[in-house]
Write a protein that holds these residues in place. Structure first.
Motif, PDB file in Angstrom:
ATOM      1  N   VAL B 356       0.841  -1.196   0.000  1.00 35.92           N
ATOM      2  CA  VAL B 356       0.000   0.000   0.000  1.00 35.92           C
ATOM      3  C   VAL B 356       0.879   1.251   0.000  1.00 35.92           C
ATOM      4  O   VAL B 356       0.641   2.193  -0.773  1.00 35.92           O
ATOM      5  N   VAL B 357       1.934   1.248   0.827  1.00 33.30           N
ATOM      6  CA  VAL B 357       2.819   2.416   0.879  1.00 33.30           C
ATOM      7  C   VAL B 357       3.447   2.655  -0.496  1.00 33.30           C
ATOM      8  O   VAL B 357       3.486   3.788  -0.997  1.00 33.30           O
ATOM      9  N   MET B 358       3.904   1.572  -1.130  1.00 31.91           N
ATOM     10  CA  MET B 358       4.519   1.706  -2.449  1.00 31.91           C
ATOM     11  C   MET B 358       3.521   2.300  -3.442  1.00 31.91           C
ATOM     12  O   MET B 358       3.826   3.254  -4.162  1.00 31.91           O
ATOM     13  N   CYS B 359       2.301   1.768  -3.436  1.00 33.11           N
ATOM     14  CA  CYS B 359       1.312   2.231  -4.405  1.00 33.11           C
ATOM     15  C   CYS B 359       0.924   3.689  -4.168  1.00 33.11           C
ATOM     16  O   CYS B 359       0.745   4.452  -5.114  1.00 33.11           O
ATOM     17  N   VAL B 360       0.805   4.089  -2.889  1.00 29.81           N
ATOM     18  CA  VAL B 360       0.457   5.483  -2.607  1.00 29.81           C
ATOM     19  C   VAL B 360       1.565   6.403  -3.128  1.00 29.81           C
ATOM     20  O   VAL B 360       1.308   7.413  -3.785  1.00 29.81           O
ATOM     21  N   ASN B 361       2.818   6.016  -2.855  1.00 30.23           N
ATOM     22  CA  ASN B 361       3.948   6.801  -3.362  1.00 30.23           C
ATOM     23  C   ASN B 361       3.901   6.943  -4.883  1.00 30.23           C
ATOM     24  O   ASN B 361       4.080   8.034  -5.429  1.00 30.23           O
TER      25      ASN B 361
END
Lengths: 183, 422
Positions: B356-361
């Protein structure tokens, strides 16, 4: 490279015109067929997945073959659309580094990139065909549809060859534009 | 070493990412003397997945939605609710994006669907063009975070984690991002004295408006609860949503007609082909990385410096943001996931959290130069240059980065909703 171009210009105008025309004819035909297949595939798969959901809710037992069929059809859709997708600029890479270079260098790099891509597509599809032949000999069947597995495997080389053809068209286009600018 | 050189060189020369991966794999396989038949086979196996089918369905749904008149209903409904706050249409813009995110899987559908209606409306009411365009682009970042989401599906497939868990994990980060953007809109509206609608909508007006918009509002609900409640798989939800948006567009709102469909299907196919084949080639890539033990080498290098998962995640964030500005999200996920996931597992970062963190970034990368796709669409719709866009976007980049920091530091926001899934 330049000598080739000069040689090309020395060709009689008429034959060059015919060559281009037949290219365009071939490409338009290919475009049309691919579009048609893509639309048919979507018209089959999307309702099929939806019907599967309905069936699961009502009878509780969807078709066993449907999932495999949609999977294979989407691989087919993907592979035959790669060529047009590359033409439409959908196969993206990092382009802003290239944009920093002078225009002439950009063109040369672009042609090199496309040419290497063509060679690569042909190489991988060559080995893809070997994979098809291997599975043809083994006679393995797909689990649900009982389809000989070489048939879905053969989608890969077909798609890559189409991609190579489209890349070739693009190279022709860049070179033609270049010689047009020089005149 | 040669492999790395080939990879970097082909990347910089502007090869399409699929070709970068193909060349690297091919050179590697030739050097190792492995039968090259493997490449074709891995590509096939990589694409042969029912979960991946969700991608074309989400793209199709987004394209239908853009043409189908659903956005208009949603916008007027949101305007009833928040139009009377100062900077009203700015808030509407964010709120619509949040709801729209529940039916759309990508940011670009969001920008063109909402921007085409709201940017002209905002300019007419006296907002400046830059702000109107910037808020439209910024709020479109919410689309790929709140489920359904194309990039979550890609991560789920590549990382081999449950897509439903990824979707559940995206809800709160999406809401935080939207909330912070609305705060920023409120602050800017106060300072710049943006207009608001004079009278507050009466309860009966809201009731009436809700009844009119109900069909558009039910859609996100069905999809969200269908996936999270375990009623549909993400793929099935895609099919349901396509049928739902087709019915709304063709028969109820009547903004769509059959003759538009072939074009919509073709556009969908073009985008699908690129994403699908990337996932196929990613299997070759992941396999080579594993064979060369590259993730382990990187993990060792990182853990020799620090073992602190928070610091490592913050470093990852920096990497994601930089990569996100230069590379399109799907390619970035495909290249980064097989490298970083093993590292994350070693130091105890949950794969869903990382995803999720990767995708938000990467979603934030949609609105940054030089390659942000939502930025370009927004500039086109809003008729401003990228330079003017950049001047107006930075407050929202700030709120988005704050969102990233919050979800990086507090994994609970992502992981808590997943505990409700079976």
């Amino acid at each position: 490279m330049t000598s080739k171009k000069v040689g090309g210009r020395h060709l009689s105008k008429l034959s060059e015109f015919n060559l281009l025309k037949s290219f365009k004819f071939l490409k338009d035909g290919l475009d049309y067929i691919i579009r048609l297949i893509v639309i048919i595939i979507m018209m089959i798969t999307v309702p099929l997945v939806f019907i599967q959901v309905l069936l699961r809710f009502t009878i509780g037992k969807p078709f066993t073959w449907a999932e495999e069929l949609t999977r294979y059809l989407f691989i087919l859709l993907t592979m035959i659309t790669l060529g047009p997708a590359s033409e439409a600029g959908k196969l993206i890479g990092i382009e802003f580094v290239l944009a920093l270079l002078p225009e002439q260098t950009q063109k040369i790099i672009k042609i090199t990139v496309k040419t290497i891509s063509i060679i690569l597509c042909i190489l991988i599809s060559y080995y893809g065909i070997q994979l098809v032949i291997l599975n043809l000999k083994r006679g393995q069947l797909s689990p649900a549809l009982q389809l000989p597995i070489w048939i879905p495997y053969s989608i890969i080389p077909i798609g890559l060859i189409i991609l190579a053809i489209y890349n070739f068209f693009q190279v022709c286009k860049i070179i033609r534009k270049e010689s047009g600018v020089e005149e | 070493m040669i492999i790395v050189a080939v990879f970097v060189l082909s990347l910089l020369l502007g090869f399409p990412i699929i070709m970068v991966i193909a060349i690297t794999s091919f050179v590697y396989i030739m050097f190792q003397g492995i039968p090259p038949i493997v490449i074709a086979q891995r590509i096939f196996v990589g694409m042969d997945s029912f979960v991946l089918l969700a991608i074309p369905l989400y793209i199709l749904m987004g394209n239908i939605m853009t043409e189908g008149g659903i956005t208009k209903k949603l916008i007027s409904w949101c305007n009833l609710l928040v139009g009377h706050v100062r900077g009203g249409l700015g808030h509407v813009n964010v709120l619509v994006s949040i709801i729209f995110a529940g039916i759309s899987g990508s940011g670009s559908a969001d920008v063109s669907a909402i921007g085409n209606i709201l940017i002209p409306a905002m300019v007419r009411e006296g907002y400046d063009r830059e702000f109107s365009t910037a808020i439209t682009a910024a709020s479109s970042c919410i689309s790929p975070i709140i489920p359904p989401s194309i990039i979550f599906v890609i991560y789920g497939v590549v990382a081999e984690v449950s897509i439903s868990h990824m979707f559940a994990g995206g809800i709160i980060p999406g809401l935080i991002m939207g909330g912070l953007q609305m705060l920023m809109v409120w602050y800017l509206a106060k300072r710049r004295n943006y207009p608001k609608r004079e009278e507050r909508a009466s309860l009966s007006a809201i009731f009436k408006g809700t009844r009119e918009a109900i069909l558009s509002l039910v859609g996100p609900g069905i999809i969200l609860f269908g996936i999270l409640g375990g009623i549909f798989t993400p793929t099935e939800a895609g099919a349901v949503a396509v049928v739902y948006s087709l019915i709304l567009g063709l028969f109820i709102y009547k903004e769509l007609n059959w003759s538009k469909l072939p074009h919509i299907i073709w556009e969908t196919a073009l985008t699908t082909a690129a994403a699908y084949f990337l996932v196929g080639t990613s299997m070759v890539f992941a396999w080579i990385l594993a064979a060369e033990r590259i993730p382990q080498i990187i993990a060792q290098a990182i853990t020799s410096i620090t073992n602190n998962p928070v610091i490592i995640l913050l470093l990852f964030n920096l990497l994601f943001l930089i990569v996100g500005t230069m590379m399109e999200a799907i390619s970035a996920i495909i290249i980064l996931t097989p490298i970083l996931l093993p590292v994350a597992s070693t130091v105890g970062i949950d794969p869903i959290h990382l995803g999720v963190v990767m995708c938000v970034n990467l979603a934030v990368g949609f609105i940054t130069p030089p390659v942000g796709c939502c930025m370009f669409i927004a500039c086109m719709v809003g008729k401003i240059t990228v330079e003017r866009f950049i001047k107006a976007i930075w407050p929202f980049l700030l709120t988005n980065i704050v969102t990233i920091l919050i979800i990086s530091l507090f994994p609970k926001f992502i992981l808590w909703p997943t505990t409700f899934l079976k």
